[in-house]
Design a protein around this motif. Structure first.
Motif, mmCIF file in Angstrom:
data_model
loop_
_atom_site.group_PDB
_atom_site.id
_atom_site.type_symbol
_atom_site.label_atom_id
_atom_site.label_comp_id
_atom_site.label_asym_id
_atom_site.label_seq_id
_atom_site.Cartn_x
_atom_site.Cartn_y
_atom_site.Cartn_z
ATOM 1 N N LEU A 145 81.604 62.473 40.818
ATOM 2 C CA LEU A 145 82.411 63.037 41.903
ATOM 3 C C LEU A 145 82.226 62.245 43.187
ATOM 4 O O LEU A 145 83.133 62.206 44.032
ATOM 5 N N ALA A 146 81.047 61.625 43.352
ATOM 6 C CA ALA A 146 80.771 60.832 44.544
ATOM 7 C C ALA A 146 81.226 59.388 44.389
ATOM 8 O O ALA A 146 81.500 58.701 45.373
ATOM 9 N N GLY A 147 81.310 58.933 43.130
ATOM 10 C CA GLY A 147 81.685 57.546 42.862
ATOM 11 C C GLY A 147 80.546 56.782 42.223
ATOM 12 O O GLY A 147 79.462 56.654 42.806
ATOM 13 N N ILE A 148 80.761 56.312 40.997
ATOM 14 C CA ILE A 148 79.730 55.592 40.247
ATOM 15 C C ILE A 148 80.055 54.105 40.207
ATOM 16 O O ILE A 148 81.185 53.704 39.937
ATOM 17 N N GLU A 149 79.038 53.303 40.481
ATOM 18 C CA GLU A 149 79.200 51.857 40.435
ATOM 19 C C GLU A 149 79.014 51.321 39.014
ATOM 20 O O GLU A 149 79.796 50.497 38.545
ATOM 21 N N GLU A 150 77.979 51.782 38.331
ATOM 22 C CA GLU A 150 77.745 51.297 36.969
ATOM 23 C C GLU A 150 76.844 52.247 36.188
ATOM 24 O O GLU A 150 76.029 52.970 36.762
ATOM 25 N N VAL A 151 77.039 52.226 34.879
ATOM 26 C CA VAL A 151 76.176 52.934 33.937
ATOM 27 C C VAL A 151 75.868 51.959 32.805
ATOM 28 O O VAL A 151 76.791 51.423 32.173
ATOM 29 N N ILE A 152 74.582 51.729 32.577
ATOM 30 C CA ILE A 152 74.154 50.803 31.520
ATOM 31 C C ILE A 152 73.240 51.567 30.569
ATOM 32 O O ILE A 152 72.208 52.112 30.986
ATOM 33 N N TYR A 153 73.601 51.597 29.298
ATOM 34 C CA TYR A 153 72.830 52.330 28.290
ATOM 35 C C TYR A 153 72.230 51.373 27.273
ATOM 36 O O TYR A 153 72.893 50.421 26.815
ATOM 37 N N THR A 154 70.974 51.627 26.899
ATOM 38 C CA THR A 154 70.306 50.868 25.842
ATOM 39 C C THR A 154 69.797 51.831 24.787
ATOM 40 O O THR A 154 69.053 52.768 25.101
ATOM 41 N N GLY A 155 70.212 51.610 23.550
ATOM 42 C CA GLY A 155 69.755 52.415 22.431
ATOM 43 C C GLY A 155 68.849 51.589 21.524
ATOM 44 O O GLY A 155 69.234 50.506 21.077
ATOM 45 N N ARG A 156 67.654 52.100 21.266
ATOM 46 C CA ARG A 156 66.660 51.363 20.476
ATOM 47 C C ARG A 156 66.205 52.250 19.320
ATOM 48 O O ARG A 156 65.751 53.382 19.537
ATOM 49 N N LYS A 157 66.303 51.716 18.095
ATOM 50 C CA LYS A 157 65.875 52.462 16.916
ATOM 51 C C LYS A 157 65.170 51.520 15.938
ATOM 52 O O LYS A 157 65.370 50.300 15.990
ATOM 53 N N PRO A 158 64.365 52.073 15.021
ATOM 54 C CA PRO A 158 63.753 51.231 13.989
ATOM 55 C C PRO A 158 64.841 50.585 13.130
ATOM 56 O O PRO A 158 65.946 51.131 12.998
ATOM 57 N N PRO A 159 64.553 49.453 12.529
ATOM 58 C CA PRO A 159 65.577 48.753 11.732
ATOM 59 C C PRO A 159 66.227 49.619 10.663
ATOM 60 O O PRO A 159 67.447 49.558 10.470
ATOM 61 N N LEU A 176 62.910 42.168 9.592
ATOM 62 C CA LEU A 176 62.903 41.943 11.033
ATOM 63 C C LEU A 176 61.472 42.050 11.577
ATOM 64 O O LEU A 176 60.783 43.045 11.350
ATOM 65 N N ALA A 177 61.028 41.019 12.318
ATOM 66 C CA ALA A 177 59.653 40.978 12.801
ATOM 67 C C ALA A 177 59.537 41.329 14.275
ATOM 68 O O ALA A 177 58.445 41.687 14.742
ATOM 69 N N GLU A 178 60.627 41.235 15.012
ATOM 70 C CA GLU A 178 60.598 41.564 16.437
ATOM 71 C C GLU A 178 61.933 42.162 16.836
ATOM 72 O O GLU A 178 62.915 42.069 16.093
ATOM 73 N N GLU A 179 61.970 42.784 17.989
ATOM 74 C CA GLU A 179 63.187 43.456 18.410
ATOM 75 C C GLU A 179 64.353 42.477 18.540
ATOM 76 O O GLU A 179 64.159 41.303 18.882
ATOM 77 N N ALA A 180 65.550 42.983 18.250
ATOM 78 C CA ALA A 180 66.738 42.138 18.313
ATOM 79 C C ALA A 180 67.920 42.960 18.818
ATOM 80 O O ALA A 180 68.186 44.054 18.318
ATOM 81 N N VAL A 181 68.621 42.413 19.803
ATOM 82 C CA VAL A 181 69.850 43.029 20.297
ATOM 83 C C VAL A 181 70.985 42.561 19.404
ATOM 84 O O VAL A 181 71.243 41.365 19.297
ATOM 85 N N PHE A 182 71.645 43.483 18.742
ATOM 86 C CA PHE A 182 72.734 43.101 17.846
ATOM 87 C C PHE A 182 74.102 43.556 18.341
ATOM 88 O O PHE A 182 75.126 43.200 17.764
ATOM 89 N N LEU A 218 72.577 47.786 21.921
ATOM 90 C CA LEU A 218 71.940 48.432 20.783
ATOM 91 C C LEU A 218 70.903 47.475 20.205
ATOM 92 O O LEU A 218 71.189 46.290 19.992
ATOM 93 N N ILE A 219 69.698 48.021 19.938
ATOM 94 C CA ILE A 219 68.564 47.194 19.544
ATOM 95 C C ILE A 219 67.910 47.742 18.284
ATOM 96 O O ILE A 219 67.690 48.948 18.157
ATOM 97 N N ALA A 220 67.600 46.837 17.372
ATOM 98 C CA ALA A 220 66.751 47.169 16.220
ATOM 99 C C ALA A 220 65.347 46.671 16.540
ATOM 100 O O ALA A 220 65.163 45.501 16.872
ATOM 101 N N ASP A 221 64.375 47.568 16.476
ATOM 102 C CA ASP A 221 63.020 47.218 16.908
ATOM 103 C C ASP A 221 62.011 47.711 15.868
ATOM 104 O O ASP A 221 61.804 48.920 15.716
ATOM 105 N N PRO A 222 61.352 46.803 15.156
ATOM 106 C CA PRO A 222 60.376 47.234 14.138
ATOM 107 C C PRO A 222 59.167 47.950 14.732
ATOM 108 O O PRO A 222 58.453 48.656 14.010
#
Length: 276
Positions: A145-159, A176-182, A218-222
């Motif tokens: 209602l006031a005015g939004i400049e930006e919304v950034i969402y990050t979702g992280r789950k196990p592979p 997968l051995a380390e987190e990866a943004v897909f 969206l991230i897959a993170d072991p």
């Protein structure tokens, strides 16, 4: 007040919801009606009959919308899939039955949103969208209602939580051995490509700046032990960041179990003399 409760679907969310309501003890209905796909009544009874009996003496299962509506539900809870939201919920709304939608990602399709709004208006009722696995939706909707400049969402789950999604075509989830943004893109694209995983992105989009301005990663993170939801808001009234580490449902790692409790809260607020 809700005397007659209806639910669409009989999977993990529906069964856990019934357990939560029964355990709480405040919910007792005249009737519980379940709408399930054709040919699935026996499976639905196996999954829900005993649980529903703890909430009402009258329990019924139906394959057709007409038979379901004949039970006169006061409130319907959709716990199914996007297709049901598109094809079934409008008919229920036109009959005047308020409906809680869990598969919020279906509203990434503008035609679906318009159909739901038209059906609700025709039935003189409304669609209720629960916050699900995310929090702070009240603050986000107020900031709009006031005015939004930006919304950034990050979702992280196990592979393994991304199994059966397009992430399998991008990553070798099993090794997968380390987190990866897909995925990096809009909430509309996330909700469309990952319909069982990105309902949170859709919820944020609807409460905030819309599907095409809400940014999603969206991230897959072991190393992840559950489903983590984090988002940042910059607006004219408030700047804030929220991070929630949701516990994955033991029966479905794609779903945060907090989603069920969000729906239960919505139901209990309808029957309690004091709601919050």
């Amino acid at each position: 007040m809700i005397a007659r409760l209806g639910i669409i679907g009989f999977g993990n969310i529906a069964s856990t919801l019934f357990d939560v309501l029964a355990r709480d003890g405040r919910a007792r209905f005249e009737a519980v009606s379940v709408l399930c796909p054709p040919g699935m009544v026996d499976a639905a009874k196996t999954a829900l009959a005993d649980r529903a009996a703890a909430l009402a003496d009258e329990v019924s299962f139906h394959e057709s919308v007409d038979a379901y509506l004949a039970t006169s539900p006061d409130l319907t809870i959709e716990c199914a899939v996007h297709q049901v939201v598109r094809e079934t919920v409008p008919e229920i709304l036109k009959a005047g039955c308020e409906t809680i939608i869990v598969s919020i990602g279906a509203l990434a399709d503008d035609a679906t949103t318009a159909a739901l709004q038209d059906a609700a208006a025709a039935g003189r009722t409304r669609v209720a969208l629960v916050s699900g696995a995310i929090g702070g939706i009240d603050a986000l909707a107020a900031a709009r209602l006031a005015g939004i400049e930006e919304v950034i969402y990050t979702g992280r789950k196990p592979p393994h939580a991304w199994t059966g999604t397009p992430a399998e075509e991008i990553l070798d989830l099993a090794s997968l051995a380390e987190e990866a943004v897909f995925f990096s893109g809009t909430a509309r694209a996330a909700a469309t490509q990952y319909p069982k995983n990105a309902n949170v992105a859709a919820t944020l989009a609807l409460a905030g700046v819309g599907f095409d301005r809400t940014r999603v990663r969206l991230i897959a993170d072991p190393a992840a032990t559950g489903n983590t939801h984090e988002y940042e808001v910059r607006s004219a009234s408030v700047n804030y960041t929220i991070r929630l580490e949701g516990k994955a449902s033991p029966d479905n790692p794609k779903t945060s179990v907090s989603t069920v409790y969000s729906v239960a809260r919505e139901v209990l607020n309808r029957i309690a003399p004091l709601s919050i």
